[in-house]
Design an enzyme around this catalytic site. Structure first.
Site, PDB file in Angstrom:
ATOM      1  N   HIS A   1      -8.482  10.149   2.183  1.00 18.53           N
ATOM      2  CA  HIS A   1      -7.919   9.148   1.929  1.00 18.53           C
ATOM      3  C   HIS A   1      -8.647   9.852   0.395  1.00 18.53           C
ATOM      4  O   HIS A   1      -9.647  10.490  -0.064  1.00 18.53           O
ATOM      5  CB  HIS A   1      -9.131   7.955   1.500  1.00 18.53           C
ATOM      6  CG  HIS A   1      -9.048   7.011   1.551  1.00 18.53           C
ATOM      7  ND1 HIS A   1      -8.662   6.344   0.001  1.00 18.53           N
ATOM      8  CD2 HIS A   1      -8.555   5.704   2.304  1.00 18.53           C
ATOM      9  CE1 HIS A   1      -8.279   5.464   0.565  1.00 18.53           C
ATOM     10  NE2 HIS A   1      -7.593   4.735   1.416  1.00 18.53           N
TER      11      HIS A   1
ATOM     12  N   HIS B   1     -11.553  10.580   5.971  1.00 17.77           N
ATOM     13  CA  HIS B   1     -11.329   9.532   6.469  1.00 17.77           C
ATOM     14  C   HIS B   1     -10.076   9.274   8.349  1.00 17.77           C
ATOM     15  O   HIS B   1     -11.627   7.868   8.105  1.00 17.77           O
ATOM     16  CB  HIS B   1     -10.037   8.518   5.149  1.00 17.77           C
ATOM     17  CG  HIS B   1      -9.492   7.250   5.585  1.00 17.77           C
ATOM     18  ND1 HIS B   1     -11.214   5.874   5.217  1.00 17.77           N
ATOM     19  CD2 HIS B   1      -8.548   6.212   5.675  1.00 17.77           C
ATOM     20  CE1 HIS B   1     -10.589   4.888   5.109  1.00 17.77           C
ATOM     21  NE2 HIS B   1      -9.037   5.083   5.142  1.00 17.77           N
TER      22      HIS B   1
ATOM     23  N   GLU C   1       0.422  -1.645  -0.206  1.00 16.29           N
ATOM     24  CA  GLU C   1       0.114   0.243   0.080  1.00 16.29           C
ATOM     25  C   GLU C   1       0.975   0.990  -0.211  1.00 16.29           C
ATOM     26  O   GLU C   1       1.855   0.840   0.339  1.00 16.29           O
ATOM     27  CB  GLU C   1      -0.783  -0.064   0.968  1.00 16.29           C
ATOM     28  CG  GLU C   1      -1.941  -0.850   0.954  1.00 16.29           C
ATOM     29  CD  GLU C   1      -2.976  -0.804   2.283  1.00 16.29           C
ATOM     30  OE1 GLU C   1      -2.517  -0.114   3.044  1.00 16.29           O
ATOM     31  OE2 GLU C   1      -3.791  -1.195   1.973  1.00 16.29           O
TER      32      GLU C   1
ATOM     33  N   ARG D   1      -1.206   9.401   8.938  1.00 22.72           N
ATOM     34  CA  ARG D   1      -1.237   7.614   8.876  1.00 22.72           C
ATOM     35  C   ARG D   1      -1.400   7.240   8.274  1.00 22.72           C
ATOM     36  O   ARG D   1      -1.398   7.618   6.845  1.00 22.72           O
ATOM     37  CB  ARG D   1      -2.707   7.381   9.908  1.00 22.72           C
ATOM     38  CG  ARG D   1      -2.522   6.069   9.979  1.00 22.72           C
ATOM     39  CD  ARG D   1      -4.142   5.983  10.430  1.00 22.72           C
ATOM     40  NE  ARG D   1      -5.216   5.636   9.192  1.00 22.72           N
ATOM     41  CZ  ARG D   1      -5.949   4.849   8.803  1.00 22.72           C
ATOM     42  NH1 ARG D   1      -5.011   3.352   8.401  1.00 22.72           N
ATOM     43  NH2 ARG D   1      -6.506   5.148   7.906  1.00 22.72           N
TER      44      ARG D   1
ATOM     45  N   ARG E   1      -0.974   9.620   1.290  1.00 27.69           N
ATOM     46  CA  ARG E   1      -2.846   9.822   0.692  1.00 27.69           C
ATOM     47  C   ARG E   1      -2.471  11.076   1.544  1.00 27.69           C
ATOM     48  O   ARG E   1      -3.614  11.525  -0.148  1.00 27.69           O
ATOM     49  CB  ARG E   1      -3.037   9.252   2.156  1.00 27.69           C
ATOM     50  CG  ARG E   1      -3.668   7.429   1.904  1.00 27.69           C
ATOM     51  CD  ARG E   1      -4.202   7.279   3.430  1.00 27.69           C
ATOM     52  NE  ARG E   1      -4.157   5.738   3.045  1.00 27.69           N
ATOM     53  CZ  ARG E   1      -4.593   5.383   3.716  1.00 27.69           C
ATOM     54  NH1 ARG E   1      -5.105   5.626   4.937  1.00 27.69           N
ATOM     55  NH2 ARG E   1      -5.268   3.828   3.223  1.00 27.69           N
TER      56      ARG E   1
END
Length: 528
Positions: A227, A330, A112, A365, A273
């Site tokens: 997100h 998100h 990811e 995060r 992100r």
């Protein structure tokens, strides 16, 4: 009043991990305002990150976490969480937790964004949260009692200022009280105070507001992760399209078929992100649609069954190989300030999971670190509470409770308007003008920071708590005059390390007034 040993507010992964670890030692009540499975944890499509691969290391995972978080964290704290997380995941694997495996029996580790290694464990393809929550629920015994459809709207304190229980309200307006020497907030983040969100609709920051109103310190509330890829339905969103889709090779393209991440970041679609979300947002502001090109992903429907179903439910044909996407709220990096065990600045009050600010996530995060954090802090807090029990006498419930007082004012606005204003003025890109505009609107509601909510309806309480959290996020975003991680300001476009590096904004309700403390290393007393 119902007495017990531990009250847990919320029913996500951190709450259930805590309950599982406590059930042989203490009586536990889990209170949730909806159903047990109505949580962000249950909705989690992505997996759980852990350095269990052959060539992976705790130090590599920690480095990726620090980089994604813009080094706003404590490196030691991050390493310790990942080290504990690795051990817990290895235990769960040996215990038979339902993680996906390859045809040869090896664990299927995915990639990811912003990870340097394939270290993401999944369950059911893109149904990791559902599988793990059901696995934890199956492990609970009758010593854990569930109370559903009761909204916790106030933390009860005694004459010494210790938290000793909660007040709840049912849909019929009836008020109930529960008492315990240990009250744990595990209510999740605040994503659904934005109009575009991947969060469960019930996740509106209740725990953050409750802790603040009770006098606990909150930190880093300006850091909100958006997100990059929610399913776009024009002006609304239909749900999350996991980052794992990009990890499997999907590309971000515009309506002309051009890859939009080329020249933006070396990691392209797998950049952190906030970078991907900002780029997609910029494209959409310019009137360009953005799509995930899934044609490079083999066996998409098999690998991502819930996303396939999501698209089918909204009449998005996957035969064309394109999924329309938009950024949306998100994850909340900030929250109730805690130490490494989940203790807050109020005796008897604890916070774990997304509601807490533990120092793990920093300014942004790292993907799939949230489930890991929930598992770690659920176990850590359980160890603390079991040890605490051995050192103290049994709880009798004999507290002199301090009744709440004060008038918050009248609720006259629609929560939908607050969500839309948050998305517009305190969203992906902020500036002084937009933040001041929203702050002025919040102040115009003539509400105050009191806990006297008994006279309100359940819906009015929910709206009020959303107002409190909106105020905290907006105030913090206005004060941090730089861009860092999930906090992006167009009027301060770069990081200001000379003024803001390793500095956090703490928010405290001091005699019904917002007090702000700028703190370098979270040097504020945490209570046992």
């Amino acid at each position: 009043m119902t007495n017990t040993d531990v009250i847990i507010v919320g029913s996500g992964i951190a709450a259930l991990q805590l309950a599982r670890q406590l059930q042989e030692h203490l009586n536990v009540i889990i209170i949730t305002k909806n159903k047990v499975k109505d949580s962000n944890s249950y909705l989690a499509q992505g997996g759980v990150a852990a350095p269990i691969g052959k060539f992976d290391k705790v130090e590599l995972h920690a480095k990726d976490t620090m980089t994604a978080g813009c080094n706003h964290q404590s490196e030691e704290a991050v390493k310790n969480v990942i080290r504990d997380g690795k051990r817990i995941i290895e235990y769960l694997i040996n215990d038979g937790a339902p993680f996906d495996r390859k045809s040869n029996g090896d664990l299927a580790l995915g990639m990811e964004g912003a990870h340097s290694m394939a270290r993401i464990l999944h369950s059911g393809g893109d149904q990791t949260g559902k599988y793990i929550i059901e696995y934890l629920l199956d492990a609970l015994t009758e010593k854990v009692r569930f109370v559903e459809k009761e909204l916790v709207y106030e933390l009860i304190k005694n004459e010494r200022g210790h938290c000793c229980g909660v007040k709840t309200m049912k849909g019929d307006g009836s008020i109930h009280r529960y008492s315990a020497p240990h009250v744990v907030l595990s209510t999740g983040g605040a994503g659904s105070i934005y109009s575009l969100s991947s969060n469960a609709p019930t996740v509106t920051g209740d725990g953050m507001a409750l802790a603040f109103l009770a006098g606990a310190a909150l930190s880093d509330m300006e850091f909100i992760q958006f997100h990059p890829t929610l399913l776009s339905l024009g002006s609304t969103s239909g749900g999350l399209v996991s980052e794992a889709v990009r990890g499997e090779g999907a590309l971000l393209i515009n309506g002309s078929g051009e890859r939009i991440m080329e020249g933006v970041h070396p990691l392209l679609e797998l950049a952190p992100r906030h970078i991907v979300a900002e780029k997609i947002n910029r494209e959409r502001i310019e009137g360009k649609a953005v799509y995930l090109d899934i044609t490079p992903v083999k066996d998409f429907e098999t690998k991502f069954p819930s996303i396939t179903k999501l698209c089918e439910n909204h009449h998005i044909s996957l035969s064309q190989g394109k999924i329309p996407v938009t950024p949306g709220c998100h994850f909340t990096m900030g929250g109730v300030l805690t130490d490494e065990e989940g203790k807050t600045t109020i005796h008897g009050l604890y916070a774990i999971g997304e509601v807490a600010c533990t120092g793990m996530h920093g300014a942004n995060r790292l993907a799939s670190n949230s489930l890991l954090e929930g598992l770690v802090f659920g176990e850590r807090l359980a160890n603390h509470l079991v040890t605490f029990k051995r050192k103290t006498s049994p709880f009798t419930g004999a507290y002199n409770v301090q009744e709440s007082k004060g008038n918050i004012g009248e609720i006259t606005f629609d929560p939908t308007e607050l969500k839309e204003r948050m998305m517009r003025d305190v969203g992906i890109i902020r500036n002084e003008q937009s933040l001041t505009r929203h702050l002025n609107w919040l102040n115009a509601q003539s509400l105050s920071f009191h806990t006297g909510l008994d006279r309100l309806s359940e819906n009015e309480i929910q709206t009020y708590l959303m107002w409190v959290v909106s105020m905290l996020i907006t105030q913090s975003a206005l004060l941090r005059t730089e861009s860092r991680g999930g906090h992006i300001r167009s009027d301060y476009p770069g990081e200001n390390n000379s003024e803001w590096f390793k500095k956090s904004i703490l928010l405290i309700n001091d005699n019904h007034q917002l007090r702000v403390v700028r703190d370098e290393q979270h040097q504020i007393e945490i209570y046992a």
